[in-house]
Enzyme design. Structure first.
Site, PDB file in Angstrom:
ATOM      1  N   CYS A  11      -0.991 -11.882  -5.814  1.00 31.37           N
ATOM      2  CA  CYS A  11      -0.642 -10.481  -6.088  1.00 31.37           C
ATOM      3  C   CYS A  11       0.460 -10.410  -7.145  1.00 31.37           C
ATOM      4  CB  CYS A  11      -0.188  -9.785  -4.806  1.00 31.37           C
ATOM      5  SG  CYS A  11       0.273  -8.049  -5.049  1.00 31.37           S
TER       6      CYS A  11
ATOM      7  N   CYS B 255      -1.904  -3.587   3.136  1.00 31.24           N
ATOM      8  CA  CYS B 255      -1.392  -3.130   1.842  1.00 31.24           C
ATOM      9  C   CYS B 255      -1.217  -1.608   1.892  1.00 31.24           C
ATOM     10  CB  CYS B 255      -2.366  -3.539   0.730  1.00 31.24           C
ATOM     11  SG  CYS B 255      -1.685  -3.420  -0.939  1.00 31.24           S
TER      12      CYS B 255
ATOM     13  N   TYR C 264     -19.164   7.905  -4.877  1.00 32.27           N
ATOM     14  CA  TYR C 264     -18.494   7.102  -3.853  1.00 32.27           C
ATOM     15  C   TYR C 264     -19.401   6.893  -2.631  1.00 32.27           C
ATOM     16  CZ  TYR C 264     -15.810   5.704   0.127  1.00 32.27           C
ATOM     17  OH  TYR C 264     -15.405   5.037   1.250  1.00 32.27           O
TER      18      TYR C 264
ATOM     19  N   CYS D 270       3.274  -7.693   3.145  1.00 38.07           N
ATOM     20  CA  CYS D 270       2.849  -8.758   2.231  1.00 38.07           C
ATOM     21  C   CYS D 270       2.801 -10.132   2.896  1.00 38.07           C
ATOM     22  CB  CYS D 270       3.777  -8.807   1.018  1.00 38.07           C
ATOM     23  SG  CYS D 270       3.783  -7.288   0.034  1.00 38.07           S
TER      24      CYS D 270
ATOM     25  N   CYS E 292      -0.683 -10.877   4.175  1.00 41.54           N
ATOM     26  CA  CYS E 292      -1.783 -10.482   3.297  1.00 41.54           C
ATOM     27  C   CYS E 292      -2.511 -11.715   2.760  1.00 41.54           C
ATOM     28  CB  CYS E 292      -1.250  -9.658   2.125  1.00 41.54           C
ATOM     29  SG  CYS E 292      -2.539  -9.128   0.964  1.00 41.54           S
TER      30      CYS E 292
ATOM     31  N   GLU F 127     -19.234   8.023   6.384  1.00 40.97           N
ATOM     32  CA  GLU F 127     -18.639   8.111   5.053  1.00 40.97           C
ATOM     33  C   GLU F 127     -18.417   9.563   4.645  1.00 40.97           C
ATOM     34  OE1 GLU F 127     -17.272   5.902   3.295  1.00 40.97           O
ATOM     35  OE2 GLU F 127     -17.885   4.167   4.465  1.00 40.97           O
TER      36      GLU F 127
ATOM     37  N   ASP G 201     -12.118   3.726  -2.878  1.00 39.48           N
ATOM     38  CA  ASP G 201     -11.420   4.879  -2.321  1.00 39.48           C
ATOM     39  C   ASP G 201      -9.929   4.709  -2.574  1.00 39.48           C
ATOM     40  OD1 ASP G 201     -10.610   2.923  -0.548  1.00 39.48           O
ATOM     41  OD2 ASP G 201     -11.245   3.988   1.264  1.00 39.48           O
TER      42      ASP G 201
END
Length: 350
Positions: free
Chosen positions: A214, A198, A128, A205, A208, A45, A146
């Site tokens: 959405c 995405c 974060y 899409c 997804c 991270e 993020d």
């Protein structure tokens, strides 16, 4: 109920499509009882902040091979860690990596705190990173946000407020979807969705798991989100870098101050970086203009470095810096901007 269904559908998608990463315990292994290594999660991270997965993989492998535990890293020499980090950028992260590792060993017996609040108390660990490690390593239902998550939330819920002003709203939406069950997998799933489906341009899409709910897709504006406040143009700073090679093959290097840009890193002696820098050679020599300049972009400004090179006799002593013997000099251990200077200068010297 809609939020629960969204989380359920996303986790089902993640179980089939999770990216394979060296620091990740995949969903099948998690179900089999394999637990993530908090050290590996934390390391990844920190490395991934403002850096791509592709750029991080090799660095992660090298760090984990050389310092396989947080205790090994805590005992490492600062210069060795900074050299291994060279090229990954944002060097304050490397300094904070060491501070955090040493705090974990000194204050926590070599074990990372298992809560977001405990992790936040560690040096160099921000909201974060604390949320990501708490969720992924310890399955705390912490909200991880993020750039990928911001983009997904802005589209699913049609948030048209520009970033960065939209951050609080997007974080609240992500928190609504964070489940009590498998929050670590959920956090990684949202990030994977943003990274692979995405995407910023031309989102896929049709494949997804959140296509139907959405809102942005329904309105046909998904590719325009998230909106962003225009950034100010970056200024350009100028400077000089001096590359001196001694007759015995040693190179003159100088360690930069711990605080500030490229803090703690070895580099070429140079001038200040500003609008009108004054020349500041580190020793008396016949300096030659290479006839080319290094161009490099940092977060907040562009840099143009004029290069000066010189061959000097063996035994030369500089006014500042240290000659590093040829056998110990590793261009790959230099920050990217300094390595660019070396690549240009070595041609002029040879």
């Amino acid at each position: 109920m809609r939020d629960e269904q969204l989380s359920h559908d996303l986790l089902a998608w993640y179980d089939r499509h999770a990216r394979v990463m060296p620091w990740r315990v995949g969903p099948a292994d998690r179900r089999a009882g394999v637990r993530p290594d908090p050290y590996a999660v934390w390391m990844s991270e920190v490395m991934l902040q403002q850096t791509t997965v592709a750029a991080v993989r090799d660095y992660f492998h090298r760090f984990m091979a050389r310092w396989p535990t947080v205790g090994d890293l805590a005992a490492a020499e600062d210069g060795d860690v900074m050299a291994e980090w060279a090229g990954l950028g944002y060097y304050a992260r490397a300094r904070n990596l060491l501070k955090c590792a040493r705090a974990v060993v000194a204050d926590h017996g070599g074990q990372f705190p298992d809560s977001r609040e405990g992790l936040l108390a560690l040096p160099g660990v921000g909201p974060y990173t604390a949320s990501a490690v708490a969720a992924i390593a310890f399955d705390e239902p912490a909200t991880v946000v993020d750039g990928n998550v911001e983009r997904v939330m802005s589209r699913v819920f049609l948030v048209e407020t520009p970033l960065p002003a939209a951050k609080p709203e997007l974080t609240d939406l992500a928190a609504r979807l964070t489940p009590q069950d498998r929050p670590g997998d959920h956090a990684q799933a949202v990030m994977d969705l943003g990274a692979t489906v995405c995407t910023p341009k031309s989102p896929a899409c049709g494949i997804c798991p959140w296509m139907e709910p959405c809102t942005a897709r329904a309105e046909g504006v998904q590719a325009t989100l998230p909106r962003k406040t225009p950034k100010k143009a970056k200024p350009t700073r100028l400077g000089y870098a001096y590359l001196a090679r001694r007759a015995d093959g040693a190179w003159l290097l100088e360690r930069r101050p711990d605080r500030g840009l490229l803090g703690g890193m070895l580099g070429w002696p140079g001038s200040e970086w500003n609008d009108a820098p004054a020349e500041a050679p580190p020793l008396d020599a016949r300096w030659r203009d290479v006839g080319a300049e290094v161009r490099h972009t940092f977060t907040h400004f562009h840099l143009r470095l004029a290069l000066r090179v010189a061959d000097v006799p063996a035994g030369t002593r500089p006014d500042r810096g240290t000659f590093v013997p040829r056998a110990e000099f590793r261009p790959a251990a230099l920050p990217t901007v300094m390595r660019k200077a070396y690549d240009l200068a070595v041609t002029a010297l040879d």
